[in-house]
Design a protein around this motif. Structure first.
Motif, PDB file in Angstrom:
ATOM      1  N   GLU A   1      -0.843   6.727   5.993  1.00 18.72           N
ATOM      2  CA  GLU A   1      -1.844   6.402   5.024  1.00 18.72           C
ATOM      3  C   GLU A   1      -3.036   7.413   4.852  1.00 18.72           C
ATOM      4  OE1 GLU A   1      -1.329   1.683   4.791  1.00 18.72           O
ATOM      5  OE2 GLU A   1      -2.638   2.205   6.302  1.00 18.72           O
TER       6      GLU A   1
ATOM      7  N   THR B   1       7.050  -1.293  -6.918  1.00 16.86           N
ATOM      8  CA  THR B   1       7.183  -0.803  -5.392  1.00 16.86           C
ATOM      9  C   THR B   1       7.929   0.633  -5.264  1.00 16.86           C
ATOM     10  OG1 THR B   1       7.745  -2.996  -4.639  1.00 16.86           O
ATOM     11  CG2 THR B   1       8.077  -1.559  -3.224  1.00 16.86           C
TER      12      THR B   1
ATOM     13  N   ARG C   1      -4.447  -3.359  -5.150  1.00 15.91           N
ATOM     14  CA  ARG C   1      -4.140  -2.477  -4.098  1.00 15.91           C
ATOM     15  C   ARG C   1      -4.789  -2.766  -2.945  1.00 15.91           C
ATOM     16  NH1 ARG C   1      -1.750   2.641  -6.231  1.00 15.91           N
ATOM     17  NH2 ARG C   1      -2.209   2.342  -8.464  1.00 15.91           N
ATOM     18  N   ASN C   2      -4.591  -2.289  -1.855  1.00 15.75           N
ATOM     19  CA  ASN C   2      -5.380  -2.677  -0.478  1.00 15.75           C
ATOM     20  C   ASN C   2      -6.617  -1.710  -0.530  1.00 15.75           C
ATOM     21  OD1 ASN C   2      -6.194  -2.748   2.020  1.00 15.75           O
ATOM     22  ND2 ASN C   2      -4.543  -1.587   2.973  1.00 15.75           N
TER      23      ASN C   2
ATOM     24  N   VAL D   1      -3.782   4.115   0.556  1.00 17.21           N
ATOM     25  CA  VAL D   1      -2.605   4.137  -0.073  1.00 17.21           C
ATOM     26  C   VAL D   1      -1.750   4.899   0.869  1.00 17.21           C
ATOM     27  CG1 VAL D   1      -3.605   4.236  -2.525  1.00 17.21           C
ATOM     28  CG2 VAL D   1      -3.588   6.346  -1.111  1.00 17.21           C
ATOM     29  N   PRO D   2      -0.154   5.025   0.692  1.00 23.45           N
ATOM     30  CA  PRO D   2       0.515   5.732   1.550  1.00 23.45           C
ATOM     31  C   PRO D   2       0.361   7.070   1.051  1.00 23.45           C
ATOM     32  CG  PRO D   2       1.743   4.039   0.306  1.00 23.45           C
ATOM     33  CD  PRO D   2       0.323   4.026  -0.052  1.00 23.45           C
TER      34      PRO D   2
ATOM     35  N   ASP E   1       8.410   0.833  -0.049  1.00 21.05           N
ATOM     36  CA  ASP E   1       8.060  -0.416   0.806  1.00 21.05           C
ATOM     37  C   ASP E   1       6.636  -0.689   0.248  1.00 21.05           C
ATOM     38  OD1 ASP E   1      10.498  -0.668   1.631  1.00 21.05           O
ATOM     39  OD2 ASP E   1      10.029   0.221   3.430  1.00 21.05           O
ATOM     40  N   HIS E   2       5.869  -0.013  -0.662  1.00 19.14           N
ATOM     41  CA  HIS E   2       4.492  -0.262  -0.880  1.00 19.14           C
ATOM     42  C   HIS E   2       4.441  -0.779  -2.114  1.00 19.14           C
ATOM     43  CE1 HIS E   2       0.460   1.054  -2.258  1.00 19.14           C
ATOM     44  NE2 HIS E   2       0.206   0.405  -1.000  1.00 19.14           N
ATOM     45  N   THR E   3       3.823  -2.054  -2.319  1.00 17.89           N
ATOM     46  CA  THR E   3       3.740  -2.619  -3.669  1.00 17.89           C
ATOM     47  C   THR E   3       2.603  -2.903  -4.150  1.00 17.89           C
ATOM     48  OG1 THR E   3       5.887  -4.028  -2.769  1.00 17.89           O
ATOM     49  CG2 THR E   3       4.519  -4.886  -4.568  1.00 17.89           C
TER      50      THR E   3
ATOM     51  N   PHE F   1       2.459   7.637  -3.471  1.00 19.02           N
ATOM     52  CA  PHE F   1       1.899   6.494  -3.842  1.00 19.02           C
ATOM     53  C   PHE F   1       2.196   6.412  -5.659  1.00 19.02           C
ATOM     54  CE2 PHE F   1      -2.251   6.758  -5.313  1.00 19.02           C
ATOM     55  CZ  PHE F   1      -2.760   7.952  -4.756  1.00 19.02           C
TER      56      PHE F   1
END
Ligand code: GCB
Length: 616
Positions: A124, A296, A30-31, A207-208, A299-301, A211
């Protein structure tokens, strides 16, 4: 407490009571932004920063509270705490190895650092994630308490509320307390050093708003894997959990290499997965194939690397992908002996697994607590099987319901973090727990919980031997609940000499795979003498020769493997022989300088022989 209540509490009282949420898994995929590095510290044995002089917990805004930034505006202002160089400490890392002042310290240390907020899109949010803190962590950001966590070897995270996060100069303070208590897990009495500190990675995870928090993607354990292999059609099963319920949404799972893309509709906060994968290669010890798996939502993978394999018990055998397997294991503590510290990085995992590979082992027992995530991740890519365990060790307070809850929580955190690792084949619920009805109720509750959380692995616990008319007998009632009957035995070290192995008789009550989860003898690296001399390398070598011979000739047919005690010497305050131990458990096959002892080569040869048998 629900979110509305939390917000109301904040508005009315100004006190933040943010709850700890379930762990976010696969933070690597993840980011995230690392908060590792240099932090400041205060050693606080009297917990002055937490309690006032009447020993009452300080209020949030209390200027004497160590989570608050000291504010000095004029010369007459004063403070009795602060975070400043040179009082610095590295994160991740145990504190004991970082400065002589900490060598035997057990108590409270405050950690502090600042950070700037990452750039966030409108939808986010940020979580503060800790790989592990030993043992009790209270986390404060900009003077607000985000929450607390107990348990020294599992991850936890807190959502950072928008109203608390500042663009720059966020003031993060963590109170870390590693004092031992009878009603905690582990309890006061262990045979390893209680390393304190923020021992694993710390990061911000972006994270969005909604999620994927957790997921489980594995081969369906019900399928006949041999048939599936011949048809090259495998059933994959699992589930995905979101952090929030949604009225409707789509989750996509993709395995690009297999040209596989599945879309599932989700309503609420979770959805099951079931699909077929064609022409897939199974993960095994000889060919540890991992597939990139992308999940996903909106749109968040999230990216992961997952291996697919089936581990099962059939009668008295352990089967990997339908083929009988002998576990050539070794037990490991999470320590780098030459540096007298906890292991905590990918490089540390590489070093430990380098030794494991040299030994010709195909399995590790990560004792006696969940190790850092780099370990099972590397095991996944090396094809090494893993036993992982919660620190329910020796004399836990088994009659105490609160203690059971703590054990269940640690079990849950361990399984949640590692459930997608193909290498992990055994969840262990504890080690050498003394037989009683209360203990068996406690332990069997854990076995059932592990099974209900994960049907794709085996459950075990390290048991002790009982003696029955001259026979070493395994009849611990807990064995009725586990998939594998695992035993710690030290014949030739505790109680007798190694040649006792030549006449020993072994029986188990259970018609299940029989596994030796520990066996070992102490030797000080570099100390040579006749084989009868305790603590000489020759004694340990003799012990291993006799044990190996006993495994080959006198062990029951259901003998399915072993994980001797232990890969390397480790720090233990129970081991106080002034010549040979000096605060170290010396049962390592590798000493505290990183040198191999003679016994290493005995086990290496035995494993080579077993490996060749397997390949023929
Ligand atoms: C055991 C324990 C292990 C100890 C070992 C020993 O049975 O499970 O934690 O370190 O024996 O060295 O005695």
């Amino acid at each position: 407490m629900n979110k509305l209540l939390l917000a109301l509490t904040y508005l009315i009282t100004g006190v933040c009571l943010y709850a700890q949420e379930d762990i976010i898994i696969n933070t690597q995929g993840r980011n995230s932004i690392s908060l590792n590095g240099t932090w400041h510290y205060i050693i606080d044995p009297y917990e002055t920063g937490f309690y006032d002089y009447r020993f009452k917990e300080r209020n949030e805004g209390d200027g004497g509270a160590y989570w608050n930034r000291p504010v000095l505006t004029k010369k007459t202002d004063w403070t009795e705490h602060g975070y400043k160089d040179p009082y610095t400490i590295q994160v991740p890392g145990d504190w004991n190895s970082q400065d002589r002042i900490f060598e035997y310290y057990e108590g409270t240390v405050w950690y502090q650092r600042e950070f700037d907020a990452p750039a966030l899109k409108d939808d986010e949010s940020v979580y503060l994630y800790f790989g592990a803190v030993n043992y009790e962590a209270h986390v404060y950001l900009n003077g607000k308490k985000l929450g607390m966590h107990k348990g020294g070897f599992t991850p936890f995270n807190f959502k950072i509320p928008k109203e608390v996060l500042m663009e720059e100069g966020n003031y993060l303070v963590v109170k870390v307390d590693n004092k031992r208590h009878p009603e905690e897990i582990p309890t006061v009495n262990t045979d390893w050093w209680n390393f304190g500190g923020i021992t694993r990675d710390v990061k911000l995870v972006v994270v969005p708003e909604t999620f994927i928090r957790q997921y489980h993607v594995q081969l369906d354990p019900e399928q006949d894997v041999v048939k599936a292999s011949s048809k090259k059609r495998f059933q994959i099963k699992g589930w995905i959990k979101l952090n929030n319920p949604v009225s409707e949404g789509i989750v996509t799972l993709e395995i690009p290499e297999l040209k596989l893309k599945e879309e599932v509709r989700v309503t609420g906060d979770s959805v099951s997965l079931a699909f077929e994968a064609r022409k897939m290669k199974l993960w095994s010890t000889s060919s540890p194939k991992l597939y990139e798996v992308n999940l996903t939502f909106n749109d968040h993978t999230i990216k992961d690397k997952i291996g697919f394999r089936k581990i099962a018990v059939e009668g008295e055998k352990i089967l990997l992908n339908g083929k009988q397997l002998f576990l050539r294991g070794i037990s490991i503590h999470e320590e780098i002996p030459q540096e007298v510290r906890r292991a905590n990085s990918a490089a540390d995992a590489t070093q430990l697994f380098g030794w494991v590979k040299e030994l010709n082992a195909n399995m590790v027992r990560l004792a006696h607590y969940p190790h850092n995530e780099y370990m099972p991740r590397l095991a996944d890519s090396l094809g090494i099987l893993v036993w992982t365990e919660i620190p329910v060790y020796w004399t836990i307070d088994f009659g105490n319901k609160e203690v059971l809850k703590k054990a269940e929580k640690q079990l849950e955190e361990m399984i949640s973090r590692d459930r997608n690792r193909a290498s992990v084949i055994i969840w262990s619920v504890g080690n050498e727990t003394p037989v009683s009805e209360t203990r068996t109720n406690f332990m069997s509750t854990l076995v059932k919980k592990a099974r209900s959380m994960d049907a794709t692995r085996l459950i075990s616990a390290a048991l002790e031997v009982s003696y029955n008319a001259g026979v070493n007998y395994v009849d611990d009632p807990l064995g009725a609940y586990t998939d594998i009957v695992s035993l710690n035995e030290y014949l030739g070290w505790y109680g007798a000499l190694p040649d006792a192995c030549q006449t020993a008789k072994w029986e188990t009550k259970y018609k299940k795979p029989f596994f030796i989860s520990e066996t070992g003898a102490g030797a000080k690296g570099g100390f040579h003498d006749v084989k009868e001399m305790r603590f000489s390398e020759e004694f340990q070598e003799w012990y291993y020769k006799e044990q190996v011979n006993m495994f080959k000739t006198r062990f029951p047919a259901n003998f399915s493997g072993l994980s001797p005690w232990i890969l390397a010497d480790f720090r233990s305050p129970r081991r106080n022989n002034p010549e040979y131990q000096e605060g170290w458990n010396r049962k390592g096959l590798i000493d505290d300088k990183g040198n191999k002892k003679l016994a290493f080569y005995i086990l290496q040869d035995y494993y080579k022989e077993m490996m060749e048998k397997e390949n023929n």
